[in-house]
Design a protein around this motif. Structure first.
Motif: not given
Length: 396
Positions: A373-380
């Motif tokens: 997914x392209x290295x999303x943030x911690x929430x994801x």
């Protein structure tokens, strides 16, 4: 047109003035690459010095002047002076007593011309006075520099018979400095190509990589193949692989990547990890060079689908190799830092999963989706973990 050596910056180095004072201007001359490149207006890094003095006297005089020396090649008359603005190799004038194509037995000499006569090419046998910078040219090296011609001193065949590595040095120097071809040199290199088989693999690898590091060595390598030289040192480099090298050089230039000799060596080989392993072992490459060569050989069409995923898995430098070799745009990885996967096993255990293989499986699953997914943030990442836990088979 050649430059005046006085216009170059390197002769004004303070360390060279100190060395001249220690050894005496009448006893030394700057020689080789620094003189050649200075006349061409090219950047100079290393300075070499020829001297009439014997090594022991060089050491004694330097010590008296407070200059530290290292006996880097004392058996062949070479002492390295450690100066504040860079080391200088100081070699006593020599003449060859006996040669067998791999090594030479030498005797010390006192005549500058005699020393020049044992060197390989005319453009490398230019001597400069340390104070006046007057050039001593015994074999027409200045004219050859002007004509952009790389020519052996004396008989090309004799020079090669003395040291077979001079075949590869000829092609490297010709690729760097030459425009006009020297027919005698070309003929001698082709006729004596088989003698390269007797050289150490390390010496061959060093010359080959130095050639590949030049801006555009493709035409030279094609000529080496035509003359039967490339087939001796790298038989895997067929016409198709030379074409691959040409495409790589064009891609490097278009995308702004510096020439890289190991990447270019990979282009000269078929995309086979087994072949890459064989060549790396044969050329005695370092562990890091072998890894690059083998990883590059594993390239495939899927590399371009997600370059950052590739870089995360391989490291950006290795991914750039694969993308350029595959004809893809590698600029997306310039300046990009590989992110660290923030999820830890302890977080999963805290969610009720027993420590063990199941934790590792969930980590791997979440990481794979995070990368895709392209290295999303911690929430994801938290959402991905929730989904992975929810999809676990229920027990009991």
């Amino acid at each position: 047109m050649l430059r005046d050596l006085a216009e170059a910056q390197w002769p004004a180095r303070a360390g060279l003035a100190a060395l001249t004072a220690a050894l005496g201007a009448a006893n030394i001359r700057w020689v080789g690459g620094a003189v050649r490149d200075g006349l061409l207006g090219a950047e100079v890094h290393d300075v070499d010095c020829a001297t009439r003095l014997l090594p022991a006297e060089v050491i004694d005089r330097c010590r008296a002047a407070g200059i530290r020396t290292v006996p880097t090649g004392i058996a062949h008359g070479t002492v390295t002076a450690i100066l504040t603005d860079g080391p200088v190799e100081i070699t006593t004038l020599r003449r060859d007593v006996e040669t067998d194509g791999r090594r030479a037995t030498i005797a010390f000499a006192s005549d500058w011309r005699e020393d020049a006569a044992r060197r390989d090419f005319t453009i490398n046998a230019l001597y400069a006075h340390p104070v006046t910078l007057e050039i001593s040219d015994y074999f027409g090296g200045l004219d050859d520099l002007r004509a952009q011609r790389v020519r052996f001193i004396g008989s090309a065949r004799q020079r090669i018979a003395e040291d077979h590595l001079r075949i590869l040095r000829y092609y490297r120097f010709q690729a760097r400095f030459g425009a006009a071809l020297d027919d005698e040199a070309e003929s001698a290199c082709a006729a004596l190509a088989h003698t390269l088989k007797g050289l150490s693999r390390e010496r061959i690898a060093a010359e080959l990589l130095a050639l590949l590091a030049l801006p555009d060595p493709h035409a030279t390598l094609a000529r080496m193949r035509k003359n039967g030289v490339l087939g001796v040192i790298l038989p895997e480099a067929c016409a198709a692989q030379l074409a691959a090298l040409a495409r790589l050089i064009a891609a490097e230039r278009e995308q702004g990547f510096a020439p890289d000799p190991v990447r270019r060596l990979a282009a000269l080989l078929p995309p086979s990890p087994e072949v890459a392993e064989t060549v790396a072992a044969r050329l005695r490459l370092s562990k890091a060079q072998r890894i690059r060569l083998v990883t590059a050989a594993e390239r495939g069409p899927s590399d371009a689908e997600n370059p950052r995923m590739l870089a995360y898995r391989l490291t950006p430098p290795l991914a750039i190799d694969r993308l350029l070799l595959g004809g893809s745009d590698a600029r997306v990885l310039e300046g990009w830092s590989v992110p660290s996967f923030p999820l830890k096993g302890g977080t999963i255990v805290a969610r009720g999963v027993s420590a063990g293989p199941e934790v590792a499986r969930i980590l791997h699953e979440v990481e794979a989706r995070w990368v895709a997914e392209g290295f999303p943030d911690s929430a994801r990442i938290g959402q991905l973990l929730d989904e992975a836990l929810a999809s676990r088979p229920r027990t009991g």
